[in-house]
Design an enzyme around this catalytic site. Sequence first.
Site, PDB file in Angstrom:
ATOM      1  N   GLU A  93      32.682  30.881  61.663  1.00  0.00           N
ATOM      2  CA  GLU A  93      32.088  30.756  60.899  1.00  0.00           C
ATOM      3  C   GLU A  93      30.762  30.951  61.365  1.00  0.00           C
ATOM      4  OE1 GLU A  93      32.108  26.725  60.837  1.00  0.00           O
ATOM      5  OE2 GLU A  93      34.503  26.486  59.666  1.00  0.00           O
ATOM      6  N   ASP A 135      35.987  43.982  38.827  1.00  0.00           N
ATOM      7  CA  ASP A 135      37.361  43.856  39.319  1.00  0.00           C
ATOM      8  C   ASP A 135      37.384  44.717  40.133  1.00  0.00           C
ATOM      9  OD1 ASP A 135      39.486  42.910  40.906  1.00  0.00           O
ATOM     10  OD2 ASP A 135      39.669  41.116  39.419  1.00  0.00           O
ATOM     11  N   THR A 188      40.553  44.075  46.534  1.00  0.00           N
ATOM     12  CA  THR A 188      41.099  43.502  47.675  1.00  0.00           C
ATOM     13  C   THR A 188      41.446  45.153  48.959  1.00  0.00           C
ATOM     14  OG1 THR A 188      43.286  44.250  46.916  1.00  0.00           O
ATOM     15  CG2 THR A 188      42.620  42.064  45.853  1.00  0.00           C
ATOM     16  N   LYS A 233      45.377  46.420  48.028  1.00  0.00           N
ATOM     17  CA  LYS A 233      46.206  47.509  47.616  1.00  0.00           C
ATOM     18  C   LYS A 233      46.720  48.866  47.361  1.00  0.00           C
ATOM     19  CE  LYS A 233      46.471  43.817  44.120  1.00  0.00           C
ATOM     20  NZ  LYS A 233      45.554  43.171  43.263  1.00  0.00           N
ATOM     21  N   ARG A 243      45.894  42.953  54.334  1.00  0.00           N
ATOM     22  CA  ARG A 243      45.682  41.903  53.719  1.00  0.00           C
ATOM     23  C   ARG A 243      44.796  41.232  53.156  1.00  0.00           C
ATOM     24  NH1 ARG A 243      49.377  40.674  49.248  1.00  0.00           N
ATOM     25  NH2 ARG A 243      50.582  41.959  50.498  1.00  0.00           N
ATOM     26  N   TYR A 291      36.757  31.951  66.204  1.00  0.00           N
ATOM     27  CA  TYR A 291      36.602  30.891  65.219  1.00  0.00           C
ATOM     28  C   TYR A 291      35.129  31.327  65.256  1.00  0.00           C
ATOM     29  CZ  TYR A 291      38.282  27.582  62.543  1.00  0.00           C
ATOM     30  OH  TYR A 291      39.115  27.139  61.761  1.00  0.00           O
TER      31      TYR A 291
HETATM   32  C1  LIG Z   1      45.097  41.389  42.653  1.00  0.00           C
HETATM   33  C2  LIG Z   1      44.339  41.051  41.864  1.00  0.00           C
HETATM   34  C3  LIG Z   1      43.535  40.179  42.221  1.00  0.00           C
HETATM   35  C4  LIG Z   1      43.758  39.226  43.373  1.00  0.00           C
HETATM   36  O1  LIG Z   1      43.981  39.349  45.258  1.00  0.00           O
HETATM   37  P1  LIG Z   1      45.040  38.621  45.784  1.00  0.00           P
HETATM   38  O2  LIG Z   1      44.912  38.600  46.399  1.00  0.00           O
HETATM   39  O3  LIG Z   1      46.401  38.561  45.282  1.00  0.00           O
HETATM   40  O4  LIG Z   1      44.604  37.498  45.745  1.00  0.00           O
HETATM   41  C5  LIG Z   1      42.553  40.173  41.713  1.00  0.00           C
HETATM   42  N1  LIG Z   1      41.979  40.914  40.995  1.00  0.00           N
HETATM   43  C6  LIG Z   1      42.683  41.884  40.470  1.00  0.00           C
HETATM   44  C7  LIG Z   1      42.920  42.671  39.082  1.00  0.00           C
HETATM   45  C8  LIG Z   1      44.435  41.813  40.857  1.00  0.00           C
HETATM   46  O5  LIG Z   1      44.520  42.832  40.610  1.00  0.00           O
END
Ligand SMILES: *Cc1c(COP(=O)(O)O)cnc(C)c1O
Length: 448
Positions: A67, A218, A244, A247, A253, A65
């Site tokens: 935090e 994003d 993320t 990807k 993840r 933990y």
């Molecule tokens: C995949 C994605 C997310 C969210 O990611 P998660 O890990 O699935 O919550 C947010 N914004 C965009 C543009 C994405 O492609």
Amino acid sequence: MTQDPTAAGPSGTPFERWLADDPEVAKLIGDEARRQSTTLQLIASENFTSPAVLAAVGSVLTNKYAEGYPGRRYYGGNQVIDEVEDLARMRACELFGAEHANVQPHAGAAANLAVYQALLDPGDTILAMRLDQGGHLTHGSPASITSRFWRFVAYGVTPASADPDAPGEVIDFDEVAALAKTERPKMIVAGATAYPRVIDPQPFREIADSVGALLFFDLAHPAGLVAGGAHPSPVGVADVVSFTTHKTLRGPRGGAILCRADLAKAIDSAVFPGLQGGPLEHVIAGKAVAFREAMAPSFRAYAAAVVRNARALAAALAAEGFRLVSGGTDNHLLLVDLLGFDAELTGKVAQETLDRAGITLNRNTIPDDPRSAFQTSGLRLGTAAETTAGMGEAEMATIGTLIGRALRGRDDEAALGAVRAEVADLCAAFPPYPTLGTGVDGRPAGRV
Ligand SMILES: *Cc1c(COP(=O)(O)O)cnc(C)c1O
């Protein structure tokens, strides 16, 4: 050699051995390892992490933990954990040239919520991409909590055109500028989940500056392409960047946020205690591993190969009679418009047909889709995962013809079976985890 995808290997995966006392879960993990290595993984948001990332995520760090943040924890015993998280933060900053990194978001969606919470008040206006033209749920979907707290206004893409030199369906910057002027958003969001072109952060910056808005990029999908030098970086252009790690970046993840030093405190407080409790330090260690891997020269080669492969797959699909949204791709993903190929074929039926042929991808709306988001008239495909497994342009050409054959033969079980057997042979030559032993023997082609 044709594989039996349901057959267990002689010794099973390491996971099956470690889980010897829980044969039910062991079997399921083994089954999924075999599914991943015997069928084609073309989901644009997926990848195969390295065994080193798997090891970090499967480590004792999950027990702790923590935090708070390094040096400011609410629990004892975090000396080592602090070093883990600091290493991940430093590597993220080095990889992207950022002033500050927060590596705690459990996912991309959580990272985006933290960005909004850190920099906006409830009710503020946000200008983001339309969901049915490539935006993400967290960009103001009525189904997402984001739309209950903030007021979203949406821009889209330009209309499709028959001119091969200017096929359209690219971000409509005139619309972005016009909406920014009339709606006076406090934040503009750049970035998408189903958009096959480069997103240049510069025009967004100019529009944001012209109305005094913050710019949030994003970067969830192309983070690995930016890290690998294949796409322009929004870091230093946008005020804040989320991404993320699973990807194109090929890590575990999770999510992360990069920002200027003056926004660090607001971002950190929004993640914890604003939205999350204890961070997942095992995943943060996995992120650190992935950031280091992405600094290697081989990752630059990987990012370039991902884009090259996407272009080869686009060409192969076009030769099969599919129209590609925006006429092609600059990144790791393709959006296929099924209407011209077969007006009766929905994205849902195409996805299910290809699943039966061992080809895994997802249905997706296309711009101005006449069908619902559940049915759709499009497919989304990506090359990040199979490029990791070592496939190249020749394999992409083969995959394009297999997809065409499967969809043309969708009512013919024998035709689908034949495609599935060819898919199995192709996958056997490019095992994603040649050193883990997934129970399927094949010639390791070498990971990129
Ligand atoms: C995949 C994605 C997310 C969210 O990611 P998660 O890990 O699935 O919550 C947010 N914004 C965009 C543009 C994405 O492609």
